[in-house]
Motif scaffolding. Structure first.
Motif, PDB file in Angstrom:
ATOM      1  N   ASN A   1      23.669  43.492  48.118  1.00 40.60           N
ATOM      2  CA  ASN A   1      25.000  43.863  47.633  1.00 40.60           C
ATOM      3  C   ASN A   1      24.963  45.211  46.924  1.00 40.60           C
ATOM      4  O   ASN A   1      25.881  46.032  47.065  1.00 40.60           O
ATOM      5  CB  ASN A   1      25.526  42.792  46.677  1.00 40.60           C
TER       6      ASN A   1
ATOM      7  N   ILE B   1      29.456  46.174  40.219  1.00 39.20           N
ATOM      8  CA  ILE B   1      30.194  45.139  40.945  1.00 39.20           C
ATOM      9  C   ILE B   1      31.654  45.545  41.068  1.00 39.20           C
ATOM     10  O   ILE B   1      32.230  46.176  40.176  1.00 39.20           O
ATOM     11  CB  ILE B   1      30.087  43.763  40.267  1.00 39.20           C
TER      12      ILE B   1
ATOM     13  N   TYR C   1      35.331  44.291  41.146  1.00 41.45           N
ATOM     14  CA  TYR C   1      36.087  43.127  40.701  1.00 41.45           C
ATOM     15  C   TYR C   1      37.421  43.601  40.174  1.00 41.45           C
ATOM     16  O   TYR C   1      37.632  44.764  39.837  1.00 41.45           O
ATOM     17  CB  TYR C   1      35.343  42.372  39.593  1.00 41.45           C
TER      18      TYR C   1
ATOM     19  N   LYS D   1      30.197  33.455  51.252  1.00 42.54           N
ATOM     20  CA  LYS D   1      30.835  33.995  50.052  1.00 42.54           C
ATOM     21  C   LYS D   1      31.324  32.826  49.203  1.00 42.54           C
ATOM     22  O   LYS D   1      32.079  31.976  49.690  1.00 42.54           O
ATOM     23  CB  LYS D   1      32.002  34.901  50.447  1.00 42.54           C
TER      24      LYS D   1
ATOM     25  N   ASP E   1      33.321  32.455  46.546  1.00 42.68           N
ATOM     26  CA  ASP E   1      34.492  32.573  45.676  1.00 42.68           C
ATOM     27  C   ASP E   1      35.307  31.285  45.564  1.00 42.68           C
ATOM     28  O   ASP E   1      35.704  30.862  44.471  1.00 42.68           O
ATOM     29  CB  ASP E   1      35.407  33.706  46.155  1.00 42.68           C
TER      30      ASP E   1
ATOM     31  N   ASN F   1      23.965  38.824  40.154  1.00 44.81           N
ATOM     32  CA  ASN F   1      25.396  39.056  40.348  1.00 44.81           C
ATOM     33  C   ASN F   1      26.203  37.772  40.313  1.00 44.81           C
ATOM     34  O   ASN F   1      27.384  37.787  39.953  1.00 44.81           O
ATOM     35  CB  ASN F   1      25.635  39.763  41.685  1.00 44.81           C
ATOM     36  N   ILE F   2      25.587  36.653  40.688  1.00 42.43           N
ATOM     37  CA  ILE F   2      26.343  35.398  40.750  1.00 42.43           C
ATOM     38  C   ILE F   2      26.878  35.007  39.380  1.00 42.43           C
ATOM     39  O   ILE F   2      27.951  34.406  39.267  1.00 42.43           O
ATOM     40  CB  ILE F   2      25.481  34.267  41.361  1.00 42.43           C
TER      41      ILE F   2
ATOM     42  N   GLU G   1      30.022  37.023  38.957  1.00 44.00           N
ATOM     43  CA  GLU G   1      31.083  36.481  39.805  1.00 44.00           C
ATOM     44  C   GLU G   1      31.656  35.209  39.194  1.00 44.00           C
ATOM     45  O   GLU G   1      32.868  34.962  39.260  1.00 44.00           O
ATOM     46  CB  GLU G   1      30.537  36.224  41.207  1.00 44.00           C
TER      47      GLU G   1
ATOM     48  N   ILE H   1      34.196  36.036  36.535  1.00 41.08           N
ATOM     49  CA  ILE H   1      35.491  36.466  37.069  1.00 41.08           C
ATOM     50  C   ILE H   1      36.421  35.270  37.252  1.00 41.08           C
ATOM     51  O   ILE H   1      37.619  35.349  36.994  1.00 41.08           O
ATOM     52  CB  ILE H   1      35.300  37.202  38.410  1.00 41.08           C
TER      53      ILE H   1
END
Length: 371
Positions: A25, A184, A186, A263, A265, A285-286, A289, A292
């Motif tokens: 990523n 990232i 977002y 993905k 999300d 990164n998770i 995420e 978010i």
């Protein structure tokens, strides 16, 4: 905003083996940013997954070297690394070339010295964490010695956590050493609350590093207290069959589900909490995420990024590395005090600006322009 042709740089991203995950990523984000800023951007790789390739900017120039070592070396990653080393030597005539190395830094540094080009190392994992859990003691010490010796010949070392940066400073590296967080993309979504369902989530490669087995063992005890609670595991990897067989043989299939890598999300929006049980990490990164989507987090205090993301427990629960009993207790604690930990996620979201895409990518670009 365009730049003068004489100020244009040739940027080489060096990543021999490209699969799926956080480091990929970052490759996608940085290459896109450099191209957007009107620089020539190359990618030297020997093995790239189709999924990642489709995400890359069409203007990125992908260089795949010949397969020189297939009949000599069995480990595919070593083959990719040596192929790219030879491929790098053939790029010596590209003017104004700056190298950003993502993997296999030993050969990247050696190649950069042969062709007399400046090189920046991007350190994805803490030097100790990356070798500690997989090697016999003598091999671990040898690999650490190599890192502490060879990395000193890089022009710049970029770490994705301050804990990793401080490691190099304590070892008295004379290189320029910086911490640049993962960039990232977002947006702070208008919806503040998401309806949470009765399942926990973990996302990542099904490899020893992620210690998914430890989560399953902890959850095996949890469902004796909360029989309706579920665990969803998203990912693929070499431990997949072992983990699925364990779940099947211990009659856990009603509570623990496996989903192929995708993905995450839609699951992050709905999950009760995210669990990261890694033995070591870079800056995962998770976890960003999850913030978010207002997902409470339980993460190990592994080297090196999770405690920085979670501000030492201010934004989630920190649990010891490779300690199934403590993980079990922390899952219980979160489940019993859920609203308290849900509120922590709202504060976490307010601080995501630390990882802003434009700001972090620009720090890399300025480094490459100046060295």
């Amino acid at each position: 905003m365009t730049i003068n042709e004489k100020n244009k740089k040739n940027i080489l991203l060096l990543m021999p083996t490209i699969q799926r995950g956080g480091i990929e990523n970052n490759l996608v984000n940085l290459s896109e940013f450099f191209i957007k800023k009107n620089h020539n951007c190359y990618l030297l790789t020997s093995n790239i997954s189709r999924e990642v390739k489709t995400k890359l900017n069409k203007k990125l120039i992908i260089i795949k070297p010949r397969n020189y070592f297939n009949s000599i070396i069995r480990n595919s990653r070593y083959i990719d690394a040596f192929n790219c080393f030879v491929g790098l030597l053939k790029l010596k005539n590209i003017e104004n070339l700056k190298i950003l190395s993502f993997q296999n830094h030993f050969l990247s540094i050696l190649g950069s010295k042969f062709i007399k080009k400046k090189i920046i190392l991007r350190i994805a994992n803490h030097p100790i964490g990356a070798v500690k859990f997989f090697q016999r003691k003598i091999i671990y010490q040898f690999k650490l010695f190599l890192k502490n010796t060879v990395y000193r010949f890089a022009d710049v070392i970029v770490c994705n956590s301050n804990e990793t940066k401080n490691y190099f400073i304590k070892k008295k590296f004379n290189n320029k050493i910086l911490c640049i967080y993962n960039p990232i993309k977002y947006k702070i979504l208008k919806k503040k609350f998401y309806k949470k369902e009765d399942f926990f989530l973990t996302v990542g490669r099904l490899e020893k590093q992620k210690n998914i087995y430890g989560i399953i063992v902890a959850f095996e005890k949890i469902i004796k207290i909360y029989p309706a609670l579920k665990l969803i595991i998203i990912g693929n990897g070499s431990e997949e069959n072992f983990l699925k067989n364990y779940v099947l043989n211990n009659k856990l299939s009603n509570n623990i589900k496996f989903i192929d890598f995708q993905k995450p999300d839609k699951y992050l929006k709905k999950c009760k909490a995210l669990i990261l049980n890694s033995l070591f990490e870079g800056l995962p990164n998770i976890l960003l995420e999850a913030q978010i989507f207002n997902s409470p987090i339980i993460s190990t205090s592994c080297l090196s990024g999770p405690t920085e993301i979670l501000k030492n427990g201010k934004y989630g629960i920190i649990t010891p590395v490779n300690n199934t009993q403590k993980l079990y207790q922390n899952i219980l604690k979160l489940n019993r005090n859920y609203n308290f930990y849900l509120k922590k996620t709202y504060e976490a979201k307010k601080n995501l600006h630390r990882f802003n895409y434009e700001n972090q990518c620009n720090k890399y670009l300025q480094l490459l322009l100046k060295i």
